[in-house]
Scaffold this motif. Sequence first.
Motif, short mmCIF file in Angstrom:
data_model
loop_
_atom_site.label_atom_id
_atom_site.label_comp_id
_atom_site.label_asym_id
_atom_site.label_seq_id
_atom_site.Cartn_x
_atom_site.Cartn_y
_atom_site.Cartn_z
N PRO A 32 0.83 -1.20 0.00
CA PRO A 32 0.00 0.00 0.00
C PRO A 32 0.87 1.26 0.00
O PRO A 32 1.90 1.32 0.67
CB PRO A 32 -0.79 -0.10 1.31
CG PRO A 32 -0.73 -1.56 1.67
CD PRO A 32 0.60 -2.02 1.19
N LEU A 33 0.45 2.25 -0.75
CA LEU A 33 1.18 3.51 -0.89
C LEU A 33 0.42 4.64 -0.20
O LEU A 33 -0.80 4.57 -0.06
CB LEU A 33 1.39 3.83 -2.37
CG LEU A 33 2.12 2.73 -3.15
CD1 LEU A 33 2.09 3.02 -4.64
CD2 LEU A 33 3.55 2.60 -2.65
N PRO A 34 1.12 5.69 0.23
CA PRO A 34 0.47 6.78 0.97
C PRO A 34 -0.65 7.48 0.19
O PRO A 34 -1.59 7.99 0.78
CB PRO A 34 1.59 7.77 1.26
CG PRO A 34 2.86 7.09 0.95
CD PRO A 34 2.55 5.90 0.10
N GLU A 35 -0.55 7.48 -1.13
CA GLU A 35 -1.57 8.15 -1.95
C GLU A 35 -2.85 7.34 -2.05
O GLU A 35 -3.82 7.79 -2.65
CB GLU A 35 -1.02 8.41 -3.36
CG GLU A 35 0.18 9.32 -3.41
CD GLU A 35 1.52 8.60 -3.16
OE1 GLU A 35 1.55 7.35 -3.10
OE2 GLU A 35 2.52 9.30 -3.01
N GLY A 36 -2.87 6.13 -1.50
CA GLY A 36 -4.08 5.30 -1.50
C GLY A 36 -4.04 4.11 -2.44
O GLY A 36 -4.91 3.26 -2.38
N GLY A 37 -3.07 4.04 -3.31
CA GLY A 37 -2.97 2.91 -4.23
C GLY A 37 -2.25 1.72 -3.59
O GLY A 37 -1.66 1.84 -2.51
N VAL A 38 -2.34 0.59 -4.26
CA VAL A 38 -1.64 -0.62 -3.82
C VAL A 38 -0.93 -1.21 -5.04
O VAL A 38 -1.57 -1.50 -6.05
CB VAL A 38 -2.61 -1.67 -3.23
CG1 VAL A 38 -1.85 -2.92 -2.81
CG2 VAL A 38 -3.40 -1.10 -2.08
N GLN A 39 0.39 -1.38 -4.92
CA GLN A 39 1.18 -1.98 -6.00
C GLN A 39 1.43 -3.45 -5.66
O GLN A 39 1.82 -3.78 -4.56
CB GLN A 39 2.52 -1.26 -6.16
CG GLN A 39 3.38 -1.83 -7.26
CD GLN A 39 2.74 -1.73 -8.63
OE1 GLN A 39 2.41 -0.64 -9.08
NE2 GLN A 39 2.55 -2.85 -9.29
N HIS A 40 1.19 -4.31 -6.65
CA HIS A 40 1.37 -5.75 -6.47
C HIS A 40 2.59 -6.25 -7.25
O HIS A 40 2.86 -5.76 -8.35
CB HIS A 40 0.13 -6.51 -6.97
CG HIS A 40 -1.10 -6.19 -6.17
ND1 HIS A 40 -1.51 -6.96 -5.12
CD2 HIS A 40 -1.99 -5.18 -6.28
CE1 HIS A 40 -2.61 -6.45 -4.60
NE2 HIS A 40 -2.92 -5.36 -5.29
N PHE A 41 3.27 -7.23 -6.66
CA PHE A 41 4.42 -7.88 -7.27
C PHE A 41 4.25 -9.38 -7.11
O PHE A 41 3.62 -9.83 -6.14
CB PHE A 41 5.72 -7.46 -6.57
CG PHE A 41 5.99 -5.99 -6.61
CD1 PHE A 41 6.65 -5.42 -7.69
CD2 PHE A 41 5.56 -5.17 -5.59
CE1 PHE A 41 6.89 -4.06 -7.74
CE2 PHE A 41 5.79 -3.80 -5.63
CZ PHE A 41 6.46 -3.25 -6.70
N GLU A 42 4.82 -10.16 -8.02
CA GLU A 42 4.76 -11.62 -7.86
C GLU A 42 5.94 -12.29 -8.54
O GLU A 42 6.57 -11.73 -9.43
CB GLU A 42 3.45 -12.19 -8.38
CG GLU A 42 3.25 -12.06 -9.86
CD GLU A 42 1.90 -12.62 -10.30
OE1 GLU A 42 1.87 -13.30 -11.35
OE2 GLU A 42 0.87 -12.38 -9.63
N ARG A 43 6.24 -13.49 -8.04
CA ARG A 43 7.26 -14.35 -8.65
C ARG A 43 6.90 -15.79 -8.32
O ARG A 43 6.18 -16.07 -7.35
CB ARG A 43 8.66 -14.02 -8.16
CG ARG A 43 8.96 -14.44 -6.74
CD ARG A 43 10.48 -14.50 -6.52
NE ARG A 43 10.83 -14.68 -5.14
CZ ARG A 43 10.76 -15.83 -4.46
NH1 ARG A 43 10.30 -16.92 -5.03
NH2 ARG A 43 11.13 -15.89 -3.19
N PRO A 44 7.40 -16.76 -9.10
CA PRO A 44 7.17 -18.16 -8.78
C PRO A 44 7.82 -18.49 -7.43
O PRO A 44 8.88 -17.95 -7.09
CB PRO A 44 7.87 -18.93 -9.91
CG PRO A 44 8.04 -17.94 -11.01
CD PRO A 44 8.13 -16.60 -10.36
N MET A 45 7.20 -19.37 -6.66
CA MET A 45 7.74 -19.75 -5.36
C MET A 45 9.15 -20.31 -5.48
O MET A 45 9.97 -20.11 -4.60
CB MET A 45 6.83 -20.78 -4.68
CG MET A 45 5.53 -20.22 -4.17
SD MET A 45 5.74 -19.06 -2.82
CE MET A 45 6.33 -20.13 -1.54
N ASN A 46 9.42 -21.04 -6.55
CA ASN A 46 10.75 -21.63 -6.70
C ASN A 46 11.69 -20.76 -7.52
O ASN A 46 12.77 -21.19 -7.89
CB ASN A 46 10.64 -23.03 -7.32
CG ASN A 46 10.01 -23.00 -8.70
OD1 ASN A 46 9.54 -21.96 -9.16
ND2 ASN A 46 9.98 -24.13 -9.37
N GLY A 47 11.32 -19.51 -7.77
CA GLY A 47 12.17 -18.59 -8.53
C GLY A 47 13.03 -17.74 -7.61
O GLY A 47 12.78 -17.64 -6.42
N GLY A 48 14.04 -17.13 -8.18
CA GLY A 48 14.92 -16.25 -7.43
C GLY A 48 14.54 -14.80 -7.63
O GLY A 48 13.50 -14.49 -8.22
#
Length: 86
Positions: A32-48
């Motif tokens: 969550p960001l102060p301006e009210g937005g939410v940035q999402h990130f993802e990677r495979p569980m077995n990835g680096g």
Amino acid sequence: MNLGDGIACEALAKGLHVIRSTELGLMRLAIPLPEGGVQHFERPMNGGPEYWRATTFEDRASGFTIDEPITAEWGIALDSLANSGR
């Protein structure tokens, strides 16, 4: 710095906290960001760290889906958050 790195840098610098989840073989972070937005990130569980991607951005009025790669340099910081107890 590519677009994904810029998004990660901004979220890491301004993020209020981190919400972690794992499902369907993916590690996901929502920052969550102060301006009210939410940035999402993802990677495979077995990835680096080189497998992180900037995905969805949510905001109160709108949102959009992106799929931008993040370099290992910034992925290491996301891995640290994903593996921390905070």
